[in-house]
Design a protein around this motif. Sequence first.
Motif, PDB file in Angstrom:
ATOM      1  N   ALA A 107       0.850  -1.192   0.000  1.00 10.98           N
ATOM      2  CA  ALA A 107       0.000   0.000   0.000  1.00 10.98           C
ATOM      3  C   ALA A 107       0.886   1.243   0.000  1.00 10.98           C
ATOM      4  N   LEU A 108       0.760   2.067  -1.029  1.00 10.36           N
ATOM      5  CA  LEU A 108       1.558   3.285  -1.132  1.00 10.36           C
ATOM      6  C   LEU A 108       0.943   4.447  -0.353  1.00 10.36           C
ATOM      7  N   GLU A 109      -0.282   4.257   0.077  1.00  6.55           N
ATOM      8  CA  GLU A 109      -0.965   5.204   0.963  1.00  6.55           C
ATOM      9  C   GLU A 109      -2.030   4.411   1.703  1.00  6.55           C
ATOM     10  N   ASP A 110      -2.661   5.003   2.699  1.00  5.68           N
ATOM     11  CA  ASP A 110      -3.743   4.298   3.385  1.00  5.68           C
ATOM     12  C   ASP A 110      -4.757   3.835   2.340  1.00  5.68           C
ATOM     13  N   SER A 111      -5.051   2.540   2.344  1.00  4.26           N
ATOM     14  CA  SER A 111      -5.858   1.971   1.261  1.00  4.26           C
ATOM     15  C   SER A 111      -6.923   1.026   1.789  1.00  4.26           C
ATOM     16  N   LYS A 112      -7.991   0.919   1.014  1.00  6.80           N
ATOM     17  CA  LYS A 112      -9.062  -0.036   1.302  1.00  6.80           C
ATOM     18  C   LYS A 112      -9.239  -0.907   0.066  1.00  6.80           C
ATOM     19  N   VAL A 113      -9.193  -2.218   0.254  1.00  9.25           N
ATOM     20  CA  VAL A 113      -9.351  -3.132  -0.871  1.00  9.25           C
ATOM     21  C   VAL A 113     -10.436  -4.147  -0.560  1.00  9.25           C
ATOM     22  N   CYS A 114     -11.010  -4.703  -1.617  1.00  9.85           N
ATOM     23  CA  CYS A 114     -12.057  -5.711  -1.474  1.00  9.85           C
ATOM     24  C   CYS A 114     -11.608  -6.986  -2.177  1.00  9.85           C
ATOM     25  N   PHE A 115     -11.740  -8.109  -1.482  1.00  8.45           N
ATOM     26  CA  PHE A 115     -11.388  -9.413  -2.033  1.00  8.45           C
ATOM     27  C   PHE A 115     -12.669 -10.117  -2.481  1.00  8.45           C
ATOM     28  N   PHE A 116     -12.734 -10.462  -3.776  1.00 11.14           N
ATOM     29  CA  PHE A 116     -13.892 -11.161  -4.323  1.00 11.14           C
ATOM     30  C   PHE A 116     -13.507 -12.594  -4.671  1.00 11.14           C
ATOM     31  N   SER A 117     -14.266 -13.557  -4.156  1.00  9.37           N
ATOM     32  CA  SER A 117     -14.053 -14.955  -4.510  1.00  9.37           C
ATOM     33  C   SER A 117     -14.766 -15.268  -5.829  1.00  9.37           C
ATOM     34  N   LYS A 118     -14.516 -16.443  -6.370  1.00 14.00           N
ATOM     35  CA  LYS A 118     -15.164 -16.859  -7.616  1.00 14.00           C
ATOM     36  C   LYS A 118     -16.679 -16.892  -7.455  1.00 14.00           C
ATOM     37  N   GLU A 119     -17.166 -17.430  -6.339  1.00 18.72           N
ATOM     38  CA  GLU A 119     -18.609 -17.516  -6.121  1.00 18.72           C
ATOM     39  C   GLU A 119     -19.237 -16.132  -5.984  1.00 18.72           C
ATOM     40  N   GLN A 120     -18.542 -15.232  -5.315  1.00 19.96           N
ATOM     41  CA  GLN A 120     -19.059 -13.868  -5.171  1.00 19.96           C
ATOM     42  C   GLN A 120     -19.122 -13.164  -6.524  1.00 19.96           C
ATOM     43  N   LEU A 121     -18.105 -13.390  -7.352  1.00 19.48           N
ATOM     44  CA  LEU A 121     -18.102 -12.775  -8.681  1.00 19.48           C
ATOM     45  C   LEU A 121     -19.229 -13.325  -9.551  1.00 19.48           C
ATOM     46  N   LYS A 122     -19.508 -14.621  -9.434  1.00 20.58           N
ATOM     47  CA  LYS A 122     -20.625 -15.198 -10.191  1.00 20.58           C
ATOM     48  C   LYS A 122     -21.929 -14.481  -9.856  1.00 20.58           C
ATOM     49  N   LYS A 123     -22.140 -14.225  -8.576  1.00 17.92           N
ATOM     50  CA  LYS A 123     -23.361 -13.539  -8.159  1.00 17.92           C
ATOM     51  C   LYS A 123     -23.395 -12.117  -8.707  1.00 17.92           C
ATOM     52  N   ILE A 124     -22.250 -11.429  -8.635  1.00 20.96           N
ATOM     53  CA  ILE A 124     -22.175 -10.054  -9.145  1.00 20.96           C
ATOM     54  C   ILE A 124     -22.445 -10.024 -10.647  1.00 20.96           C
ATOM     55  N   PHE A 125     -21.879 -10.980 -11.375  1.00 24.05           N
ATOM     56  CA  PHE A 125     -22.081 -11.024 -12.826  1.00 24.05           C
ATOM     57  C   PHE A 125     -23.553 -11.253 -13.173  1.00 24.05           C
ATOM     58  N   SER A 126     -24.252 -12.008 -12.334  1.00 26.75           N
ATOM     59  CA  SER A 126     -25.681 -12.248 -12.589  1.00 26.75           C
ATOM     60  C   SER A 126     -26.509 -10.993 -12.337  1.00 26.75           C
ATOM     61  N   LEU A 127     -25.987 -10.108 -11.490  1.00 26.66           N
ATOM     62  CA  LEU A 127     -26.698  -8.865 -11.167  1.00 26.66           C
ATOM     63  C   LEU A 127     -26.358  -7.734 -12.136  1.00 26.66           C
ATOM     64  N   ASN A 128     -25.160  -7.790 -12.701  1.00 24.15           N
ATOM     65  CA  ASN A 128     -24.743  -6.758 -13.658  1.00 24.15           C
ATOM     66  C   ASN A 128     -23.858  -7.420 -14.710  1.00 24.15           C
ATOM     67  N   ASP A 129     -24.422  -7.677 -15.873  1.00 28.68           N
ATOM     68  CA  ASP A 129     -23.685  -8.428 -16.894  1.00 28.68           C
ATOM     69  C   ASP A 129     -22.695  -7.575 -17.682  1.00 28.68           C
ATOM     70  N   GLU A 130     -22.544  -6.287 -17.322  1.00 32.52           N
ATOM     71  CA  GLU A 130     -21.528  -5.448 -17.957  1.00 32.52           C
ATOM     72  C   GLU A 130     -20.179  -5.560 -17.242  1.00 32.52           C
ATOM     73  N   ILE A 131     -20.195  -5.962 -15.983  1.00 30.23           N
ATOM     74  CA  ILE A 131     -18.958  -6.002 -15.199  1.00 30.23           C
ATOM     75  C   ILE A 131     -17.931  -6.983 -15.767  1.00 30.23           C
ATOM     76  N   PRO A 132     -18.330  -8.184 -16.236  1.00 29.95           N
ATOM     77  CA  PRO A 132     -17.314  -9.063 -16.840  1.00 29.95           C
ATOM     78  C   PRO A 132     -16.562  -8.398 -17.988  1.00 29.95           C
ATOM     79  N   PHE A 133     -17.270  -7.581 -18.773  1.00 29.78           N
ATOM     80  CA  PHE A 133     -16.626  -6.904 -19.897  1.00 29.78           C
ATOM     81  C   PHE A 133     -15.686  -5.797 -19.405  1.00 29.78           C
ATOM     82  N   ASP A 134     -16.049  -5.149 -18.295  1.00 28.97           N
ATOM     83  CA  ASP A 134     -15.150  -4.152 -17.702  1.00 28.97           C
ATOM     84  C   ASP A 134     -13.859  -4.816 -17.224  1.00 28.97           C
ATOM     85  N   ILE A 135     -13.992  -5.986 -16.615  1.00 28.29           N
ATOM     86  CA  ILE A 135     -12.811  -6.713 -16.131  1.00 28.29           C
ATOM     87  C   ILE A 135     -11.940  -7.150 -17.306  1.00 28.29           C
ATOM     88  N   ILE A 136     -12.589  -7.610 -18.379  1.00 28.14           N
ATOM     89  CA  ILE A 136     -11.837  -7.988 -19.580  1.00 28.14           C
ATOM     90  C   ILE A 136     -11.079  -6.783 -20.129  1.00 28.14           C
TER      91      ILE A 136
END
Length: 241
Positions: A107-136
């Motif tokens: 961390a180069l400065e005070d930082s907040k990060v979020c860890f997403f597991s595969k199962e959590q990402l599957k749920k997110i992708f089902s709620l917003n199908d544009e996010i996989p394309f953003d990650i790509i």
Amino acid sequence: MDSVKILVKGEKWMEENEKCGGAIPDTFFEVERLQEFINLGTVKTYAKGSAVMWPGDKCSSLIYVVSGRLRVNKLLDDGRERLVYFTGKHGLVGKLYETCNDSYAIALEDSKVCFFSKEQLKKIFSLNDEIPFDIIRNYLSKTSYYMKQAAEIDYFNPAVRIVRLFYELYIANGVKTGDHYEINIQLSLENISEITGTHYVTASKVIGWLRKNKVMEKKRKKIIIYDAEKLKMMTQGTHVF
């Protein structure tokens, strides 16, 4: 692994780096839409200078920067460390699938990060199908940057690669100030050598030559371009000296 050494090096980089245009490997494509779903992941805070991940960590998560700024390093076989990239708000560090165990993030400065597991990402992708394309797009922007770096290392000699870095910074961030241009960025010789894949002695010699010939000058917190046309001309050959 010498944790004290890594943390001290992280502290050094905190004071030496600022985000500056596409010439620097920084954040790449920002995945803003993931911010809406951090409640589904695991959010952690890290103080300036602390390690977000270590070499050998079994993370199996997509790491998302909610706020702050990280530096991702690769640990070489001989113990040396090499910058891979920086990432700020809405940036990603890909640890969902382990491809190597020799990288770590500070961390180069005070930082907040979020860890997403595969199962959590599957749920997110089902709620917003544009996010996989953003990650790509984030991954493709990284790929494009390093393809360009690989091609330049193969085609241009070290001095030209350094000149090309300065010219790209000028194009992206140069601000007209009187009869010259200024780029507000704090880059050490070590920063420049790591980004361009050159030796810091070479970087020092090139910068000295450019200053002596009144092409540009590197200050502690900014770069001053005196002759942008000559700098551009020097980027178009395979050798400078």
